[in-house]
Write a protein that holds these residues in place. Structure first.
Motif: not given
Length: 230
Positions: A103-116
């Motif tokens: 894909f041209d862009a992969v979007v990881l929003g909603s602060f999901l990168v902070h998963n515990g």
């Protein structure tokens, strides 16, 4: 806590609650903020987007309306049932398998990168790298610098109130966060674990996943664009 919810995660209130404590009916009431504008400013018109953790389509629908081709991924069938105008895929982010698609862009929003869970965090970033096309990017939303310190705080959303009521220490660089959602006719709560990234730590994690920070997209540095590393 519902038996289907993960340790450290929980939710209360009417309607379906996802394993990470999100209330489906509550998210149907929350309007998009500036996320569609940020995403649209960072990719070419008509780009193909892989949206990870799309929920009920709060961001998906404005992106589709702007002419983007969106593949929307979520592990909750109750969430995906509300997504319109996009291809939907039911999957956890860290185990997503779309074969050779890019894909041209992969979007990881909603602060999901902070998963515990550190394994989940690493898996999410690897998914971003795996599905970014050559010349593409990953767009990642992170918490603000004082997100865990400026507590309690609240903001309006439509006719409702969102209150971050607590962010209590739960381990090294880990907080247990409690959020309350109050509307005239219903109330929900969500409790979840949030990892406190430093700038240096996040950049190292990006590099380990094969990504390199390109630039921050917003003055508060809560959105960044990363490119596949050379």
């Amino acid at each position: 806590m519902d038996g289907n919810q993960r340790p450290g995660y929980g939710g209360t209130g009417p309607g379906a609650i996802t394993p990470d404590g999100c209330a489906v009916d509550m998210y149907l009431r929350v309007a998009p903020g500036d996320e569609p504008d940020v995403i649209a400013s960072a990719v070419p018109p008509g780009a193909t987007l892989l949206e990870l953790g799309c929920g009920v389509g709060r961001i998906t629908h404005p992106l589709v309306e702007r002419g983007f081709t969106v593949t929307a991924v979520d592990e909750s069938p109750e969430m995906l049932a509300h997504v319109r105008g996009a291809r939907t895929v039911r999957s956890a982010i860290e185990t997503l398998d779309l074969g050779e698609e890019r894909f041209d862009a992969v979007v990881l929003g909603s602060f999901l990168v902070h998963n515990g869970d550190p394994a989940v965090r690493r898996g999410m970033l690897r998914t971003c790298r795996r599905y970014a096309a050559e010349g593409g990017c990953a767009l990642i939303q992170r918490e603000g610098a004082d997100w865990h310190l400026d507590v309690p705080r609240e903001r309006r959303t439509g006719d409702g109130l969102v209150r971050v009521a607590a962010a209590d220490p739960a381990g090294p660089a880990l907080s247990s966060v409690r959020v309350e959602y109050e509307f005239p006719d219903a109330t929900w709560t969500q409790t979840f674990l949030s990892y406190r990234w430093t700038d240096e730590g996040l950049e190292r994690a990006l590099a380990e996943a094969g990504l390199a920070l390109d630039r921050y997209l917003t003055p508060d540095r809560t959105w960044l664009r990363a490119r596949p590393a050379a």
